[in-house]
Design an enzyme around this catalytic site. Structure first.
Site, PDB file in Angstrom:
ATOM      1  N   ARG A 189     -52.428 -12.155  70.864  1.00  0.00           N
ATOM      2  CA  ARG A 189     -52.257 -14.056  71.429  1.00  0.00           C
ATOM      3  C   ARG A 189     -53.271 -14.535  70.577  1.00  0.00           C
ATOM      4  O   ARG A 189     -52.106 -16.004  69.790  1.00  0.00           O
ATOM      5  CB  ARG A 189     -52.937 -13.789  73.080  1.00  0.00           C
ATOM      6  CG  ARG A 189     -52.391 -14.863  73.228  1.00  0.00           C
ATOM      7  CD  ARG A 189     -52.918 -16.280  73.143  1.00  0.00           C
ATOM      8  NE  ARG A 189     -54.268 -15.667  73.295  1.00  0.00           N
ATOM      9  CZ  ARG A 189     -55.244 -16.943  73.424  1.00  0.00           C
ATOM     10  NH1 ARG A 189     -54.932 -18.110  72.560  1.00  0.00           N
ATOM     11  NH2 ARG A 189     -57.264 -16.858  72.906  1.00  0.00           N
TER      12      ARG A 189
ATOM     13  N   HIS B  72     -66.614 -14.434  73.766  1.00  0.00           N
ATOM     14  CA  HIS B  72     -65.984 -14.339  73.025  1.00  0.00           C
ATOM     15  C   HIS B  72     -65.835 -15.357  71.705  1.00  0.00           C
ATOM     16  O   HIS B  72     -65.707 -16.726  71.716  1.00  0.00           O
ATOM     17  CB  HIS B  72     -64.286 -14.912  73.177  1.00  0.00           C
ATOM     18  CG  HIS B  72     -63.335 -15.721  72.550  1.00  0.00           C
ATOM     19  ND1 HIS B  72     -60.989 -14.976  72.757  1.00  0.00           N
ATOM     20  CD2 HIS B  72     -62.332 -16.347  71.711  1.00  0.00           C
ATOM     21  CE1 HIS B  72     -60.706 -15.513  72.139  1.00  0.00           C
ATOM     22  NE2 HIS B  72     -61.636 -16.400  71.451  1.00  0.00           N
TER      23      HIS B  72
ATOM     24  N   HIS C 195     -65.250 -16.730  67.310  1.00  0.00           N
ATOM     25  CA  HIS C 195     -64.483 -16.680  65.902  1.00  0.00           C
ATOM     26  C   HIS C 195     -65.719 -16.644  65.048  1.00  0.00           C
ATOM     27  O   HIS C 195     -66.857 -17.115  65.064  1.00  0.00           O
ATOM     28  CB  HIS C 195     -63.627 -17.691  66.046  1.00  0.00           C
ATOM     29  CG  HIS C 195     -62.385 -17.825  66.934  1.00  0.00           C
ATOM     30  ND1 HIS C 195     -61.474 -17.912  66.124  1.00  0.00           N
ATOM     31  CD2 HIS C 195     -62.471 -18.679  68.187  1.00  0.00           C
ATOM     32  CE1 HIS C 195     -61.231 -17.564  67.202  1.00  0.00           C
ATOM     33  NE2 HIS C 195     -61.301 -18.039  68.492  1.00  0.00           N
TER      34      HIS C 195
ATOM     35  N   CYS D 217     -58.489 -20.838  62.480  1.00  0.00           N
ATOM     36  CA  CYS D 217     -59.943 -21.812  63.938  1.00  0.00           C
ATOM     37  C   CYS D 217     -58.191 -22.797  63.080  1.00  0.00           C
ATOM     38  O   CYS D 217     -58.538 -23.684  62.475  1.00  0.00           O
ATOM     39  CB  CYS D 217     -61.100 -22.578  63.243  1.00  0.00           C
ATOM     40  SG  CYS D 217     -60.894 -23.949  64.427  1.00  0.00           S
TER      41      CYS D 217
ATOM     42  N   ASN E 181     -61.221 -14.241  64.368  1.00  0.00           N
ATOM     43  CA  ASN E 181     -61.835 -14.134  65.805  1.00  0.00           C
ATOM     44  C   ASN E 181     -62.385 -12.843  65.318  1.00  0.00           C
ATOM     45  O   ASN E 181     -62.429 -12.395  63.593  1.00  0.00           O
ATOM     46  CB  ASN E 181     -61.141 -13.163  66.830  1.00  0.00           C
ATOM     47  CG  ASN E 181     -59.853 -14.256  67.972  1.00  0.00           C
ATOM     48  OD1 ASN E 181     -59.154 -14.445  67.110  1.00  0.00           O
ATOM     49  ND2 ASN E 181     -60.900 -14.631  68.356  1.00  0.00           N
TER      50      ASN E 181
HETATM   51 ZN    ZN Z   1     -59.785 -17.901  70.345  1.00  0.00          ZN
END
Ligand code: ZN
Length: 301
Positions: A13, A206, A208, A239, A248
């Site tokens: 995703r 989460h 990045h 990003c 990520n």
């Molecule tokens: Zn993200």
């Protein structure tokens, strides 16, 4: 017994969504199959956004149709609104991840809604789930450490959203550094603040790796007692607001670090390295994940 850290694989995703190449449904299923063969039990498999806006995420229903329910497996669908929730439920997702941006600037540009409007949408989803039943519901607070339009995002903004999400009885709250601007000390303080405001709620983090702080932020989260982290195999993704950015934190990199330290992830590092190299070949890029490039240690023959 060593401490168990649960890694939610978000490559199919968040990873693929931020790559230029658009994979077919079969290629996505191949990727998901390879990841689950490595022991991945929770995976963000699809996103129920408008495929006209995000062509990389087209075919969500077809992907889910080919993934029948299996005990011990959780396939997550991302939803930005009630329509996304309905699609995810109809498609048979085991979990739905609803997103609330921490700031109006990002919310208006990304979802066409203010923070207040997004919280109202989350309340609608939670109410529908309470009335009709449905899969697990988590809420991700995106841009929780900084916004490309509004700039700094304060701890109070994030805490206020977490408090409302907790009151809606979501199963998990994720705090997301969508644009990769967090540092490990702020991460720790923000986790502690959210915990104080929403005690007892399961937290997920989460990150990045946009500015090379991703693994340090993961370390800080684990030190602060968080047991669930997102990562993307190969470190794919990017990003949208930093054109040359990496994605990520790489699942291989996180698993390698945790394996070395004696944590339990249930994931097969060598398999993940192979899967990361495979998906990057498909995407026509060198794996951003350092471990995908260097391999693990000690070297197994
Ligand atoms: Zn993200």
């Amino acid at each position: 017994m060593s401490r168990v850290i649960e890694i939610v694989e978000v490559g199919p995703r968040d990873g693929l969504q931020n790559e230029k190449a658009v994979l077919s449904v079969d290629e996505k299923l191949d990727f998901i199959g390879r990841l689950e063969a490595c022991g991945v039990r929770r995976i963000e498999a699809v996103s129920f956004v408008n495929p006209k806006r995000v062509p990389q995420m087209a075919g969500a229903e077809e992907v889910m149709e080919a993934l029948p329910h299996r005990a011990g497996r959780s396939r997550i669908g991302l939803a930005l609104n009630l329509k996304g929730w309905d699609r995810a439920v109809a498609a048979g997702c085991d979990e739905v991840n609803a997103v609330v941006c921490a700031s109006d600037g990002f919310g208006m540009r990304n979802q066409g809604a203010t923070v207040a409007e997004q919280l109202a949408t989350l309340a609608d989803i939670a109410a529908k789930k309470a009335a009709e039943g449905g899969p697990r519901l988590s809420a991700t607070i995106s841009v929780a450490f900084g916004d490309p339009f509004d700039g700094e995002v304060s701890e109070q903004q994030v805490v206020a959203i977490a408090r409302e999400a907790a009151a809606l009885k979501v199963d998990e709250i994720a705090i997301a550094d969508t644009i990769g601007v967090a540092d490990p000390w702020t991460v720790r303080r923000r986790i502690e603040a959210v915990r104080a405001a929403a005690p007892g709620v399961r937290l997920r983090m989460h990150f990045h790796d946009t500015r090379n702080t991703g693994l340090a932020n993961a370390f800080a989260s684990i030190e602060a007692g968080v047991d669930v982290l997102d990562a993307s195999c190969g470190g794919i993704g990017g990003c949208p607001f930093a054109p040359a950015a990496t994605g990520n934190i790489g699942t291989e990199d996180l698993v390698y670090m945790l394996d070395r330290a004696g944590f339990e992830t249930g994931l097969d590092l060598d398999g993940l390295i192979a899967a990361g190299r495979w998906i990057c070949e498909r995407l026509g890029k060198t794996p951003p994940s350092a471990v995908a490039r260097a391999g693990g240690f000690p070297v197994r023959s």
